[in-house]
Scaffold this motif. Structure first.
Motif, PDB file in Angstrom:
ATOM      1  N   LEU A   1     105.010  49.969 125.700  1.00 15.35           N
ATOM      2  CA  LEU A   1     103.376  49.788 125.097  1.00 15.35           C
ATOM      3  C   LEU A   1     103.490  51.068 124.022  1.00 15.35           C
ATOM      4  O   LEU A   1     103.787  52.017 124.343  1.00 15.35           O
ATOM      5  N   THR A   2     103.026  50.680 122.884  1.00 13.41           N
ATOM      6  CA  THR A   2     103.022  51.738 121.912  1.00 13.41           C
ATOM      7  C   THR A   2     101.293  51.620 121.693  1.00 13.41           C
ATOM      8  O   THR A   2     100.728  50.685 121.466  1.00 13.41           O
ATOM      9  N   THR A   3     101.102  52.860 121.823  1.00 15.72           N
ATOM     10  CA  THR A   3      99.455  53.137 122.017  1.00 15.72           C
ATOM     11  C   THR A   3      99.065  54.577 121.524  1.00 15.72           C
ATOM     12  O   THR A   3      99.937  55.440 121.080  1.00 15.72           O
ATOM     13  N   SER A   4      97.920  54.994 121.943  1.00 20.74           N
ATOM     14  CA  SER A   4      97.193  56.202 121.592  1.00 20.74           C
ATOM     15  C   SER A   4      96.657  56.613 123.142  1.00 20.74           C
ATOM     16  O   SER A   4      96.094  55.816 123.859  1.00 20.74           O
ATOM     17  N   LEU A   5      96.453  58.028 123.160  1.00 28.78           N
ATOM     18  CA  LEU A   5      95.639  58.401 124.135  1.00 28.78           C
ATOM     19  C   LEU A   5      94.294  58.852 123.729  1.00 28.78           C
ATOM     20  O   LEU A   5      93.270  59.379 124.176  1.00 28.78           O
ATOM     21  N   ASP A   6      94.092  58.857 122.295  1.00 31.63           N
ATOM     22  CA  ASP A   6      92.574  58.892 121.797  1.00 31.63           C
ATOM     23  C   ASP A   6      91.768  58.130 122.270  1.00 31.63           C
ATOM     24  O   ASP A   6      91.843  56.965 122.054  1.00 31.63           O
ATOM     25  N   GLU A   7      90.832  58.842 122.678  1.00 28.39           N
ATOM     26  CA  GLU A   7      89.352  57.690 123.285  1.00 28.39           C
ATOM     27  C   GLU A   7      88.705  57.051 122.019  1.00 28.39           C
ATOM     28  O   GLU A   7      87.986  56.252 122.582  1.00 28.39           O
ATOM     29  N   ARG A   8      88.989  57.429 120.790  1.00 29.06           N
ATOM     30  CA  ARG A   8      88.313  56.688 119.639  1.00 29.06           C
ATOM     31  C   ARG A   8      88.928  55.384 119.644  1.00 29.06           C
ATOM     32  O   ARG A   8      88.429  54.298 118.957  1.00 29.06           O
ATOM     33  N   CYS A   9      90.172  55.124 120.093  1.00 29.51           N
ATOM     34  CA  CYS A   9      90.823  53.975 120.093  1.00 29.51           C
ATOM     35  C   CYS A   9      90.509  53.004 121.353  1.00 29.51           C
ATOM     36  O   CYS A   9      90.948  53.242 122.480  1.00 29.51           O
ATOM     37  N   THR A  10      89.421  52.547 121.329  1.00 31.97           N
ATOM     38  CA  THR A  10      88.984  52.051 122.557  1.00 31.97           C
ATOM     39  C   THR A  10      89.966  50.784 123.245  1.00 31.97           C
ATOM     40  O   THR A  10      89.997  50.516 124.475  1.00 31.97           O
TER      41      THR A  10
END
Length: 102
Positions: free
Chosen positions: A15-24
């Protein structure tokens, strides 16, 4: 390179993702992937590639995304449009593509 070698032993979901909460979409997919890992961990390895920061200009339909790697190759792409049905999609898509490869 590590995914390439490890996928020769077991299929790996990356999984390519972010932990930034702005990326819902990322937050939702991260939670869904964790549930999939807990349920399917005996069949698949799970890896996350984490972006440090979130770029709001990245189109939601492109991110986050996942790939299933098997025998050293990416054989399935799971796009960002998936909902919380990863528990059924991961094994079904893997079986479908594996049948073609085998």
């Amino acid at each position: 390179m590590a995914v390439f070698h490890a996928s020769k032993l077991r299929p790996i979901v990356v999984l390519t993702t972010s932990l930034d909460e702005r990326c819902t979409a990322c937050v939702a997919r991260n939670e869904a992937m964790l549930r999939a890992q807990q349920a399917l961990g005996d069949q698949f390895e799970f890896v996350q590639l984490i972006y440090d920061g979130w770029n709001p200009e990245v189109k939601a339909e492109q991110f986050p995304f996942a790939h299933i790697h098997y025998q050293g190759s990416s054989i399935v792409t799971l796009g960002a449009d998936l909902d919380d049905n990863l528990l059924t999609v991961i094994p079904a898509e893997f079986a479908r593509r594996k049948a073609v490869i085998d």
